[in-house]
Design a protein around this motif. Structure first.
Motif, PDB file in Angstrom:
ATOM      1  N   CYS A  30       0.859  -1.191   0.000  1.00  0.00           N
ATOM      2  CA  CYS A  30       0.000   0.000   0.000  1.00  0.00           C
ATOM      3  C   CYS A  30       0.888   1.231   0.000  1.00  0.00           C
ATOM      4  O   CYS A  30       1.854   1.320   0.748  1.00  0.00           O
ATOM      5  CB  CYS A  30      -0.881  -0.004   1.227  1.00  0.00           C
ATOM      6  N   ILE A  31       0.574   2.173  -0.882  1.00  0.00           N
ATOM      7  CA  ILE A  31       1.385   3.387  -0.924  1.00  0.00           C
ATOM      8  C   ILE A  31       0.662   4.557  -0.268  1.00  0.00           C
ATOM      9  O   ILE A  31       1.024   5.721  -0.457  1.00  0.00           O
ATOM     10  CB  ILE A  31       1.765   3.748  -2.367  1.00  0.00           C
ATOM     11  N   CYS A  65      -2.002   5.986  -0.902  1.00  0.00           N
ATOM     12  CA  CYS A  65      -2.436   7.010  -1.836  1.00  0.00           C
ATOM     13  C   CYS A  65      -3.781   7.581  -1.432  1.00  0.00           C
ATOM     14  O   CYS A  65      -4.148   8.674  -1.841  1.00  0.00           O
ATOM     15  CB  CYS A  65      -2.519   6.441  -3.241  1.00  0.00           C
ATOM     16  N   GLY A  66      -4.532   6.836  -0.642  1.00  0.00           N
ATOM     17  CA  GLY A  66      -5.804   7.357  -0.163  1.00  0.00           C
ATOM     18  C   GLY A  66      -6.927   7.295  -1.173  1.00  0.00           C
ATOM     19  O   GLY A  66      -8.023   7.785  -0.921  1.00  0.00           O
ATOM     20  N   CYS A 102      -8.562   4.725  -2.043  1.00  0.00           N
ATOM     21  CA  CYS A 102      -9.608   3.871  -1.506  1.00  0.00           C
ATOM     22  C   CYS A 102     -10.520   4.667  -0.590  1.00  0.00           C
ATOM     23  O   CYS A 102     -11.750   4.552  -0.651  1.00  0.00           O
ATOM     24  CB  CYS A 102      -8.992   2.707  -0.759  1.00  0.00           C
ATOM     25  N   CYS A 145      -7.747   0.473  -5.897  1.00  0.00           N
ATOM     26  CA  CYS A 145      -6.438   0.400  -5.258  1.00  0.00           C
ATOM     27  C   CYS A 145      -5.339   0.133  -6.277  1.00  0.00           C
ATOM     28  O   CYS A 145      -5.332  -0.897  -6.933  1.00  0.00           O
ATOM     29  CB  CYS A 145      -6.412  -0.701  -4.197  1.00  0.00           C
TER      30      CYS A 145
END
Ligand code: SF4
Ligand code: SF4
Lengths: 769, 353
Positions: free
Chosen positions: A383-384, A386-387, A389, A432
């Motif tokens: 998970c990066i 990135c927000g 989601c 995602c």
């Protein structure tokens, strides 16, 4: 509410947070009519096709059933029956894989189709107005209708609620990509759907009826508007297409702007939602008496040659549908076949899975079309943050944080992040970029949390059970102690008065006592004072003593008279006949003594008898009373027990106690009575203990104290009784002796010497003793 | 028939982390071109060195950590880090500066913290700050815009300067940095800082040739190019708009306040926007999702904070540009900001009974 309607009239709606726009792909199927399928060879009908309970089987293997015949009946409100979708023979009833994300096996009825398609007798209804609401609800329940959009909640329960309904929302959004089943149903059967809505209107009488439909279904919108044209209550609300607009809470938010509080149902806000397909099923069930035996299923995906909507009988295996639509697995070793849409559907473990009431789509995508469906989780990277989601989550959760906590199994944190509010819509995982199967992590976490909660519940139950056991053991222990105490008392009581041996022992003791006393009295024959100095101890002995004293006095007088007699004889033998007077005197004294002795003899028994009688009277009276009380108590107890017969442990306690009470098998009446009283008391005690477990000690003490008193009383009286008897006997004996002595004295005075006289008296006394 | 079992959703928007990273790299290209146009080959060469180092370093670390090399090596995150380092470094900095900085960024700032997604600090900025503190001399060998340079700077000249310290013709870095009028030149921010400390006013300072007609020769165009790239990224939804917008707004407001209070010693708002690493920081560094805040509100706060910090460091700090430090400070506060900016979950409103 008015403002809501105003907004709706202006076709202005609210929006929900997030949402995604996956490729719709509805054109694959939405231009073609719903195709009726030919009958398959075999149908597999799971007994449970919805949330809730399964019904009870009505048929057996080998039975021939007709189309529409119920196969199960519901005994539980949460159960809905299933019906035979066509006529045929039941060949098996066994477990088989059903449509469930985890590939669960459930009991299924295997129906071999006879291709006659003969209906059971039906009674169509032409006028709904003739039916009462109860009848309608019953018909809905009997037709086996459960929600056909989502989880399959039994419909009759949803329509049977009676509070004020503001909005009845008909969910026609069908926001999942690919699926067009509701769309086509609305196009082709809008009249029936509106009939169903009217029936719901009659049942629920809502203030407004809103039909929520996404704007990507122009034909269906057209058809619905036409069908509802004359009805003012019904508003067709065309909402923008966005996934997941068809989610219950999302649609409510779009149409009314209301949020449903987490953990509550829309009914709390006066909102009820029904799916269009359910409305259709309701109208079929009420108007045509046709139970829910078929539904529209979208069979779609680019792995199919002829994707199309079909009328599928419930129980039709998926492979039959696929073969009817030209399934081609493109030479792939493994292909995904998805029941439901691409966002929320689940891939099937086998193609024998049957269509059930909630099945709206069978999706067989090609690799090109949906590579992620083939790849599974292999593309997952880190998970990066990135927000993205979080941006699309319709529930406004933080999927990335949920994901971390789910991976770390940090359940308290998951609760804090409101995992339970996640609707599994899949929007987060859809966007995602790291291809994290977020929903899967959530599902696992949810399942584990559920399990944990169940375990906690179990542990709590076990704890409660343990406590109850502890209490029971304590109670048993107390009962045991009580029992022992009582047994000991009973034994004591028996010792005191009851058994023959005891009486013997008693009487023997008393006899010995009397003997000793008599001896004493005899030994203390100092001529003058013996009678006076005789110790007066008990009333029992007094009679005895009196008699003895009397005898002694008589003896002494006799002696006195006998002694001077020879002297006088010797002195004035010739002159006067003193012997006459002497003998007369002696006679008189003897008579007096006799009379006295008699008196005392009479007195003693009379006294004893009187006492005896008195005591036995009072005793029997007391006993009778006690008996009556005990009986009454026992009766009351039995009644109480009958009325509140839930605590088996107490019951068993009681039986134990009572058997224990009866254990010392006592022949004696009194002992029995005492035992009965004790038993009744014990029962009352147990009852009290059970009923009000407040002050055990006090009540226990009380009863314990009371009982011994009673027992002692009875034993005391009986002892008195015995001793009375004994003294009575003694007195008799003494009287007899005294009489005999007096007689002998009187006789011998004339004839024999005074010395020899004394001797014989001695001997006689000895003999009497 | 065997079926493939997968969890829903079965569909995906086909975006991936690596494509996201690639997009960001592409978006930086206009800025790099502008940089090349105004400052020559120096930064391009540094970017090249940094990228090679980064790939090697990433490969080694990934194999040491026994990760899936193929996917993660090409996820683009290392290349992006390398590119950012290359852009930031002074053009004449020696090659080993780049190598050390990149290794530090990849191996320590990223992988030691757990790799992509787990690093609390932006790797590129961590590497940069490390270099700035450890090698202040090399890190301030700024090159003046080509138009102001006396010596003509070809690719080969730049290359030899970076690797040997001298051009092919033997000029040293110092000589290269001397302008036509014989003054050693620094960046406009540097110049401003030193002259203001010397008591000059801003208007006097901006007479210097590095400021050019507008705000700063070359820099203004480079920043504009990065701004364009950033707008492109926002339009592609590759980055969130909240951080850059609030950052620029915050910087604008701060400089405006400063300018209205003490106009003599305060540079204009546009000077702050278009000089230094403002735009690069706004769109390419602060927007790094890994180290930023995740919620929209949080991002706004981070942006505001960064703008304020950049201004404070530029005006009151010891370093001429403060973007790198501001970014690191924001990275530190991001988790806390996240903690307090959690969105309200649906159905959890206080006024719902
Ligand atoms: S699946 Fe759950 S967390 Fe993901 S977007 Fe839907 S509601 Fe939000
Ligand atoms: S979308 Fe995926 S990568 Fe981005 S924050 Fe959410 S979980 Fe992480």
């Amino acid at each position: 509410m008015e403002s809501i309607i105003n907004r709706i009239n202006q076709q202005k709606f609210w929006s929900f947070h997030g949402g995604v726009h996956p490729p719709e792909q509805k054109t694959l199927t939405n231009q073609k009519p719903i195709k009726p399928l030919s009958l398959p060879e075999q149908l597999i009908i799971p007994l449970q096709q919805h949330i809730g309970r399964q019904g009870d089987l009505l048929v057996q293997v080998g039975d021939h059933v007709l189309k529409g015949q119920p196969l199960t009946k519901s005994t539980n409100p949460m159960a809905v029956p299933v019906h035979a979708p066509t006529s045929g023979t039941i060949t098996a009833i066994k477990h088989s894989v059903i449509a469930h994300p985890s590939g669960l096996s459930e009991l299924c009825i295997f129906l071999n189709v006879d291709h006659q398609d003969t209906w059971v007798e039906r009674t169509p209804c032409n006028d709904v107005a003739t039916l009462t609401n109860q009848e309608i609800v019953k018909k809905i329940a009997d037709a086996g209708i459960s929600g056909m959009g989502g989880a399959g909640f039994p419909t009759h329960i949803k329509v049977d609620t009676k509070p004020d309904i503001n909005f009845l929302i008909i969910n026609a959004a069908e926001c999942e990509p690919y699926i067009t089943a509701d769309d086509l149903l609305m196009c082709e059967h809008s009249e029936s759907i509106v009939d169903g809505i009217k029936i719901l209107n009659k049942l629920l009488n809502p203030a407004f009826i809103l039909i929520g439909i996404e704007d990507n279904k122009p034909k269906a919108i057209e058809a619905l508007k036409k069908a509802t044209a004359g009805i003012e209550k019904i508003h067709v609300c065309v909402v923008p297409t966005e996934y997941p607009a068809g989610g219950e809470k999302q649609l409510i938010q779009i149409l009314t702007g209301k949020e449903i509080k987490s953990g509550t149902l829309p009914i709390k806000e006066g909102i009820i939602m029904q799916n269009v397909a359910t409305c259709y099923a309701i109208s079929e069930a009420i108007l045509h008496d046709t139970p829910l035996i078929q539904r529209v299923v979208t069979v779609t995906g680019q792995a199919l040659e002829k994707p199309q909507n079909v009328w599928a009988l419930l129980g039709t295996p998926v492979h039959y549908l696929l073969s009817q639509c030209g399934f081609d697995n493109q030479g792939m070793e493994k292909t995904p076949v998805i029941m439901g849409g691409p966002m929320m559907g689940f891939s099937l473990p086998t193609d024998t899975v049957p269509v059930i009431k909630t099945t709206n789509c069978i999706l067989a995508p090609s690799y090109k079309e949906m590579p992620s469906a083939f790849e599974g989780n292999s593309a997952e990277v880190e998970c990066i943050r990135c927000g993205q989601c979080a941006d699309v989550c319709p529930t406004n959760l933080l999927p990335q944080e949920l994901q971390w906590s789910a991976k770390a199994k940090d359940y308290p944190q998951l609760n804090k992040l409101n995992l339970s509010d996640c609707i599994d819509c899949g929007a987060c995982a859809y966007v995602c970029p790291s291809h994290i199967p977020l929903v899967q992590y959530y599902r696992i976490a949810k399942a584990e949390i559920r399990q944990q909660q169940q375990q906690e519940l179990k542990a709590e139950k076990a704890k409660a059970r343990f406590e109850a056991r502890k209490q029971r053991l304590e109670k048993e222990k107390r009962a045991r102690e009580l029992k022992h105490k009582k047994a000991a008392e009973a034994r004591k009581a028996a010792m005191n008065k009851a058994t023959p041996e005891a009486t013997e022992a008693k009487s023997a003791v008393a006899a010995a006592l009397a003997r000793v006393k008599a001896k004493k009295a005899a030994n203390q024959k100092s001529p003058s004072s013996s009678a006076i100095s005789a110790p007066v101890e008990t009333t029992e002995n007094q009679d005895n003593k009196k008699a003895q004293v009397a005898a002694a006095i008589a003896r002494a007088k006799a002696k006195k008279q006998a002694k001077p007699a020879p002297e006088i004889d010797a002195k004035e033998n010739a002159k006067v006949e003193p012997s006459n007077t002497d003998s007369k005197k002696a006679k008189i004294a003897a008579a007096v003594a006799k009379a006295k002795a008699k008196k005392s003899q009479e007195k003693a028994p009379i006294q004893g008898q009187e006492q005896n009688q008195e005591q036995t009277d009072s005793l029997s009276l007391a006993d009778k009373k006690a008996n009556a009380i005990a009986k009454a108590k026992a009766k009351a107890l039995a009644k109480k027990q009958a009325s509140s017969n839930n605590d088996s442990s107490t019951a068993s306690d009681l039986t134990i106690a009572s058997t224990a009470e009866s254990e010392p098998a006592i022949d004696e009446k009194d002992a029995k009575k005492a035992a009965v009283i004790a038993k009744a008391k014990a029962k009352a005690l147990a009852k009290k203990n059970k009923e009000s477990n407040t002050d055990n000690k006090v009540s226990e003490k009380n009863t314990v104290n009371v009982e011994p008193r009673k027992v002692q009383n009875t034993s005391e009286t009986s002892t008195i009784n015995d001793t009375n008897n004994i003294s009575d006997k003694d007195a008799k004996k003494a009287a007899i002796i005294a009489k005999a002595k007096a007689k002998a004295l009187a006789k011998k005075k004339l004839a024999t010497q005074s010395v020899s006289e004394e001797k014989t008296m001695h001997e006689q006394e000895k003999g009497a003793k | 028939m065997a079926f493939w079992i997968a969890s829903s959703p079965h569909n995906h928007n086909q975006q991936s982390t690596s494509s996201l990273m690639r997009l960001v790299i592409f978006a930086a290209i206009p800025g790099i071109i502008a940089q090349w146009y105004f400052f020559g080959w120096g930064n391009l060469i540094h970017i090249g060195i940094a990228m090679i180092t980064a790939m090697l370093c990433e490969f080694i670390v990934l194999s040491l950590r026994e990760k899936r090399i193929t996917e993660q090596l090409f996820d683009g995150s290392a290349l992006l880090t390398a590119m950012l380092i290359g852009i930031c470094l002074p053009a004449f900095a020696p090659w080993w500066i780049t190598v050390i900085g990149t290794i530090f960024a990849i191996a320590i700032a990223k992988h030691l913290y757990g790799g992509l997604g787990h690093n609390p600090f932006n790797p590129a900025m961590t590497g940069y700050v490390m270099l700035l503190i450890s090698f202040p001399l090399q890190m301030t060998t700024w090159q003046p815009p080509i138009s102001l340079m006396e010596i003509e700077l070809s690719f080969s000249n730049t290359l030899t300067t970076i690797f040997t310290g001298f051009t092919i013709d033997g000029y040293s870095v110092e000589q290269l940095r001397t302008s036509i009028d014989g003054v050693t030149m620094a960046t406009p921010l540097d110049t401003l800082k030193t002259s203001i400390t010397m008591g000059l006013t801003v208007s006097e300072t901006t007479q210097s040739s590095v400021f050019g007609e507008h705000f700063a020769v070359g820099w203004e165009w480079v920043n504009l190019a990065f701004l364009l790239g950033g707008i492109f990224l926002i339009s592609k939804k590759a980055i969130a708009w909240q951080t850059p917008v609030s950052f620029l707004l915050s910087l604008f407001l701060c400089s405006l306040i400063g300018y209205t209070i003490v106009p003599d010693s305060s540079a204009s708002t546009m000077f702050h926007w278009f000089s230094g690493a403002t735009m690069l920081g706004a769109f390419f560094i602060l927007t790094d999702p890994v180290t930023g805040a995740t919620s929209a509100k949080g991002r706004l706060i981070v942006g505001l904070l960064a703008g304020l910090l950049v201004y404070l460091i530029r005006v009151f700090g010891g370093y001429p540009d403060g973007v790198a430090f501001a970014v690191l400070l924001c990275n530190m506060s991001a988790p806390l900001i996240d903690q307090y900016t959690r969105p309200r979950t649906y159905g959890h409103s206080k006024d719902l009974s």
